[in-house]
Write an enzyme that holds these catalytic residues in place. Structure first.
Site, PDB file in Angstrom:
ATOM      1  NE  ARG A 263      50.187  18.083  32.252  1.00  0.00           N
ATOM      2  CZ  ARG A 263      49.775  18.496  31.035  1.00  0.00           C
ATOM      3  NH1 ARG A 263      48.729  19.346  31.405  1.00  0.00           N
ATOM      4  NH2 ARG A 263      49.998  18.172  29.860  1.00  0.00           N
ATOM      5  CD  GLU A 291      43.585  15.238  33.047  1.00  0.00           C
ATOM      6  OE1 GLU A 291      43.725  15.024  31.750  1.00  0.00           O
ATOM      7  OE2 GLU A 291      43.972  16.214  33.604  1.00  0.00           O
ATOM      8  CG  HIS A 310      43.259  18.396  30.406  1.00  0.00           C
ATOM      9  ND1 HIS A 310      44.409  17.669  30.852  1.00  0.00           N
ATOM     10  CD2 HIS A 310      44.068  19.492  30.013  1.00  0.00           C
ATOM     11  CE1 HIS A 310      45.598  18.184  30.965  1.00  0.00           C
ATOM     12  NE2 HIS A 310      45.339  19.181  30.113  1.00  0.00           N
TER      13      HIS A 310
END
Length: 346
Positions: A263, A291, A310
């Protein structure tokens, strides 16, 4: 019109589970798990993806349980879903099952506790997936396969990027020796790498022995002594958010390869960008503070780094295990049992 998939729609005596937004890759694995909820709950899946708050509230208006397939739930939206109202009509959702592990990035857990909403997640479903992606990123950094392939297709029979780096014999420093970090350690040893990991009070001693990683008590020492640094720390508010500081990153020696598939928020805001902008640290990232990555994000313009959107957790095996756990959490909720409970409603 959005396609809807429903189970037992005639069983209006059963509680309702709604997933108001879903990734395409999750549809079939989730459908395969739904027989577990036969005679337990009816399920309604909206087979598109949206982050529109009003639409999410509309779709979950009668739901007892919501499956959150990725949208970030604002505090206002969480109030509305739970019947706390604030900002519009309220629902009656008593449990939210998150399709992943890092739920703290998507839902205000303290507010969920205040509102009496159970929050569940999934654990270790993507250990292999993320570990394998970590090595996909690392191999791109040391061998530039993607860039070289593009060059050959364009008619360039040369290696303008220079010779590759050999992983065997290099030292990997792991920050976060959980399920993913331990899997990364085992893969690294198969490559012939020397492996070390940060020892914290939360890391069981036997995990170092099982993974073959040498424990290092001082994070700065681990970073300074490693040829590759890979982050696998979970995001836990009050514990790991901003845990890796600018001072820690200052101990990266020039040429160290830096990877983050965990993260972005476990790193102090702005610290990583500032360190990478010096231009002496090849890096590969799959997670970001914002994001999707904004068009004007400085990471986009830093040479020598690899960026992926991601996707480290997205494999067929991970989706199978993820959806199995999601459905098991729902069944446990209706049975009055606890499974993967991050926030209890009680």
């Amino acid at each position: 019109m959005t396609e809807i998939y429903e189970t037992q729609p005639e069983r209006t005596d059963l509680p309702l589970v709604v997933m108001p937004a879903i990734l395409d890759s999750m549809v079939e694995p989730l459908k395969a798990q739904l027989p577990v909820l036969k005679d337990v709950a009816r399920v309604r899946l909206y087979l598109d993806f949206t982050e529109d708050a009003d639409l999410i509230v509309e779709r979950t208006a009668q739901a007892d349980v919501m499956i959150n397939g990725g949208p970030h739930l604002s505090d206002d939206l969480l109030h509305r879903l739970s019947g706390g109202v604030r900002g519009g009509e309220g629902g009656k959702v008593g449990c939210i099952v998150f399709s992943g592990t890092g739920v703290a990035s998507y839902i205000n857990l303290a507010l969920a506790r205040e509102l009496g909403v159970r929050i569940c997640n999934a654990v270790h479903y993507g250990d292999n997936a993320v570990a394998e992606h970590t090595f996909a990123l690392l191999l791109e950094l040391v061998r530039h396969v993607g860039e070289l392939s593009s060059g050959v297709k364009a008619g360039v029979w040369a290696n303008p990027l220079g010779d590759g780096l050999q992983l065997a014999g290099r030292r990997l420093g792991i920050i976060g020796l959980g399920g993913i970090g331990s899997t990364v350690a085992r893969i690294a040893r198969a490559f012939g790498m020397e492996v070390a990991a940060w020892r914290t009070s939360q890391t069981p001693a036997e995990r170092f022995e099982e993974s073959g990683a040498t424990p290092v008590d001082d994070l700065n020492e681990l970073i300074a002594s490693s040829d590759v640094v890979s982050v696998h720390m979970p995001l836990i508010d009050g514990a790991t958010r901003g845990l890796i500081t600018a001072d820690n990153l200052a101990h990266l020696k020039p040429g160290t390869l830096f990877i983050n598939t965990a993260r972005a928020e476990v790193i102090e805001p702005g610290a990583l960008v500032a360190r990478l902008q010096k231009g002496d640290i090849p890096a590969a990232l799959d997670v970001y503070d914002h994001e999707p990555l904004p068009a004007d994000d400085p990471l986009r313009s830093i040479p020598g780094i690899v960026l992926t959107p991601h996707v480290g957790w997205r494999t067929d095996g991970a989706f199978r295990e993820l959806t199995r756990q999601m459905v098991a959490c729902i069944a446990a909720y209706f049975a009055g049992e606890d499974l993967n409970v991050v926030v209890s409603e009680r």
